[in-house]
Design an enzyme around this catalytic site. Structure first.
Site, PDB file in Angstrom:
ATOM      1  N   GLU A   1       0.954  -2.570   1.826  1.00 60.98           N
ATOM      2  CA  GLU A   1      -0.107  -1.624   1.448  1.00 60.98           C
ATOM      3  C   GLU A   1       0.356  -0.619   0.393  1.00 60.98           C
ATOM      4  O   GLU A   1      -0.382  -0.271  -0.517  1.00 60.98           O
ATOM      5  CB  GLU A   1      -0.642  -0.903   2.686  1.00 60.98           C
ATOM      6  CG  GLU A   1      -1.581  -1.743   3.538  1.00 60.98           C
ATOM      7  CD  GLU A   1      -0.869  -2.779   4.390  1.00 60.98           C
ATOM      8  OE1 GLU A   1       0.384  -2.696   4.499  1.00 60.98           O
ATOM      9  OE2 GLU A   1      -1.530  -3.675   4.930  1.00 60.98           O
TER      10      GLU A   1
ATOM     11  N   HIS B   1      -6.864  -1.087  14.471  1.00 60.33           N
ATOM     12  CA  HIS B   1      -7.978  -1.718  13.766  1.00 60.33           C
ATOM     13  C   HIS B   1      -9.282  -0.937  13.889  1.00 60.33           C
ATOM     14  O   HIS B   1     -10.339  -1.440  13.540  1.00 60.33           O
ATOM     15  CB  HIS B   1      -8.207  -3.143  14.300  1.00 60.33           C
ATOM     16  CG  HIS B   1      -7.142  -4.116  13.919  1.00 60.33           C
ATOM     17  ND1 HIS B   1      -5.861  -4.045  14.401  1.00 60.33           N
ATOM     18  CD2 HIS B   1      -7.156  -5.189  13.091  1.00 60.33           C
ATOM     19  CE1 HIS B   1      -5.148  -5.035  13.905  1.00 60.33           C
ATOM     20  NE2 HIS B   1      -5.906  -5.745  13.095  1.00 60.33           N
TER      21      HIS B   1
END
Lengths: 394, 330
Positions: free
Chosen positions: B65, B134
């Site tokens: 990321e 998540h």
């Protein structure tokens, strides 16, 4: 032989991590000019091919001048910090060859992403050294236009800029300025960082992205042996340049105190990138003769013997010896460079002291390209507050 | 979407259409992220775009990321307009340094010489029964950072327009997408309509008794609460904030001055969340109009819980109505 009872002996696999430390011309260290000022050959890299004796002499004299002026920038800035004119300064003493060799190998269309110690590279890119001082004086966060000289702003967070460099190189690929065969068009990027930064995730992610996309980027690591107080042994168990193999691109260790070698190696790596052959890792093996920054005290963590030994490898002295011994420069040349350095020093001293503090209201400028209403209200509120004082500044 | 001027679409489809149109309009727009290419993203938001725009503009990234955001910065510095997809909210943290130290500060640091027009898309919030990391709501982390603009869409129409506006904006935008709405409700999209400006809030239901402020996934919750309250004779005004940084306080203050009451609801933790900022600003500006303190309904100050009990964690219709009742009882 195994270490700690498992795995292969790293020294057997990779060679001793510091074999280049002592040797002038260890097999894995590209060197073209010895500390004694002797030219040596290397099978893969050369300097001055195709140049006449006069052209070669002119180029080496140029390196000497560049390094001398760069050292003066550093020495003056260090002195200015001691006099309280700069809040801090990141010294480059001893790393002049690594930076001038790398900086002079660039073409105008190449782009540089520096860390915070690339004063010599900035000088090569035509950034006024006085602008470098502004950051360390605290009048700005980098006073130069990154686009004007294709030289990015200094990055304080270690290694973050290696990703920016990789992304920028990916942009060059999409712009069609890689591998066209046109020397005025093909471009590459250099990402500068240090041995400490090599431990950062971002640097390793940059390696992966660059390899994966075959990006035209040269990772130029100045291994100056120390990350503040932590030695290179705290960052790696193998010579840094050998890490590149694990990412899938070439790594080269060059004598970072040899300006001819760093120039030759960087130029080759840049050309490889411009030609579309992807990234290269260059480890410029050098030594930080000064402190990490002026707040640091290296006598607490390293031996003076090491420093004395590295003094013998001084990057400027060896070029001076080479020029003199081979009759490539006369005393008038050295005198003129010394005078130029004095002038530069004078200009930096006067210019630094004359640098005005920014106006407080300027802190509100450029937070965004398109200012928000929230910030406009804060700006106006603070302006009114300041104006409420008698004799307020406009 | 030249082939169709009006059609009923989900939020996922609307975002896909918005991205497509932005890419058609500006060749400098490109998409980067994990799985955004052949797969079309784990939520299929970028479905079909790599096929039509090629691998140079829809870039499948290594699984890193910080690398995705960091290289996007370099792309933006080179003149591209990268739209980065972070696969899930909880995965944005490895990129946190690049976002708050680099993306947010590039314009300021360079005194405006290198602004960074880029978009970081983050599917956010819970309610999809996922495992940990998540279902998070990290908006306050970014709204607290000067130099970033943060917006959240709540419905397909806004999704279509806001993503295009965010891409066209000259500053970096954190673009929050309520993931549980991706495939939930359809709305009729008219691509010839004139959208509201990006950084504006909108009254989505008129009412007189109490103002409910919401964004992203809680807009639907707030509207359901307003519907239920109406059955009990209570009239709730619902505002979809849409922009979290900067906040557009004008419709909020106008509403609270009329209703005298405000309830803020978001999925993020209450402590130091957007609700705290909204409460402070409303109190500063509407002190003499308020009939009750500003109340907050949000996720509790716990890590996001296991999915089997996430419905108890998430603000729902009843908790919003309970807060409205407490406000009305003052």
């Amino acid at each position: 032989m195994t270490q700690a009872g498992f795995g292969p002996d790293l020294a057997e696999v990779f060679g001793p991590a510091h074999q280049a430390h002592e040797a002038g011309g260890a097999p894995d260290l590209v060197q073209l000019l010895t500390p004694e000022g002797e030219r040596v050959e290397h099978p893969d890299f050369s300097f001055g091919d195709g140049l006449s004796r006069d052209e070669l002499a002119e180029q080496v004299r140029g390196f000497f001048r560049d390094m001398t002026l760069t050292r003066r920038i550093d020495v003056e800035a260090t002195a200015l910090q001691r006099h309280g004119e700069l809040g801090i300064w990141a010294q480059l003493l001893g790393q002049e060859a690594a930076q001038i060799g790398a900086g002079r190998a660039l073409r105008p269309q190449d782009y540089v992403f520096p860390t915070y110690r690339e004063h010599g590279v900035a000088y090569c890119r035509g950034v006024d050294p006085l602008l470098l001082l502004g950051l360390f004086r605290g009048v700005d966060q980098g006073g130069w236009d990154p686009r004007a000289n294709n030289f990015g702003l200094y990055t304080i967070v270690i290694g973050a800029q290696t990703l920016h460099a990789t992304g920028y190189a990916m942009g060059m690929q999409r712009d069609g300025v890689v591998g066209t065969g046109d020397p005025d068009r093909d471009a590459a990027v250099v990402a500068h960082f240090g041995d400490g930064a090599s431990s950062q995730g971002d640097v390793n992610e940059a390696f992966i992205f660059a390899a994966s996309y075959n990006a035209p980027v040269v990772f130029f690591c100045q291994n100056n042996q120390w990350a503040i107080s932590e030695p290179i042994e705290r960052q790696t168990r193998i010579p840094l340049y050998q890490r590149a193999l694990g990412f899938g691109f070439p790594g080269i260790r060059v004598d970072g105190n040899d300006v001819l070698a760093t120039y030759a190696v960087t130029q080759a790596a840049l050309q490889r990138a411009r030609d579309g052959q992807g990234p290269t890792f260059v480890e410029a093996y050098t030594y930080r003769m000064g402190a990490h920054t002026t707040t640091d005290d290296p006598t607490r963590y390293r031996l003076s013997d090491d420093v004395e030994r590295w003094k013998l490898k001084d990057p400027i002295a060896r070029v001076e010896v080479y020029l003199k011994r081979n009759g490539l420069a006369d005393q008038a040349f050295f005198d003129s460079v010394a005078a130029e350095a004095d002038d530069l020093g004078h200009r930096l001293r006067e210019g630094c002291k004359a640098m005005a503090d920014p106006q407080p209201m300027s802190m509100f400028d450029h937070v965004f390209a398109e200012e928000t209403e929230e910030l406009r209200v804060q700006r106006e509120g603070f302006a009114s507050y300041l104006e409420s004082f008698e004799g307020a500044r406009a | 979407m030249s082939e169709n001027t009006k059609q009923k679409v989900t939020l996922a489809k609307a975002l896909n259409m918005g991205l497509r149109r932005a890419m058609e309009d500006d060749p400098k727009v490109l998409l980067m992220g994990e799985d955004v290419g052949k797969l079309g993203g784990v939520f299929r938001i970028t479905d079909g775009l790599q096929k039509d725009f090629g691998e140079d503009r829809v870039i499948d990234s290594p699984l890193a990321e910080s690398g995705i955001v960091g290289t996007a910065i370099g792309m933006a510095l080179r003149g591209y307009k990268p739209v980065v997809e972070i696969q899930f909210d909880g995965f944005v943290y490895p990129a946190y340094d690049q976002i708050v130290c680099q993306v947010a500060k590039m314009c300021y640091r360079s005194q405006g010489k290198t602004p960074l027009p880029m978009v970081i898309r983050i599917p956010f919030g819970g309610g999809i029964g996922a495992v940990e990391h998540h279902s998070e709501s990290p908006e306050a982390q970014f709204a607290h950072t000067p130099g970033l603009k943060v917006v959240a869409c709540s419905n397909p129409i806004d999704g279509y327009w806001m993503i295009q506006q965010a891409i066209a904006a000259p500053d970096p935008v954190i673009f929050l997408e309520p993931k549980r709405q991706y495939h939930a409700d359809k709305a009729e999209l008219d691509d010839s309509a004139t959208p509201d400006p990006l950084f504006t809030s909108r009254v989505v239901r008129r009412g007189a008794d109490c103002t409910v402020l919401a964004y992203g996934p809680t807009v639907k919750t707030a509207l359901k609460a307003a519907e239920a309250a109406a059955g009990e004779g209570k009239s709730l005004e619902v505002i979809d904030l849409r922009t979290l940084s900067p906040l557009d306080m004008t419709p909020v203050l106008e509403s609270v001055r009329r209703t005298g009451r405000a309830v803020v609801t978001h999925e993020a933790h209450v402590n130091l969340g957007l609700g705290a900022e909204l409460s402070a600003r409303i109190t500063e500006e509407c002190f003499y109009s308020l009939e009750a303190p500003v109340l907050r309904v949000g996720g509790f100050d716990t890590p996001y819980p296991a999915s089997r009990i996430e419905e108890d964690y998430l603000p729902d219709l009843d908790r919003v109505l309970d807060a409205v009742d407490r406000s009305l009882d003052f």
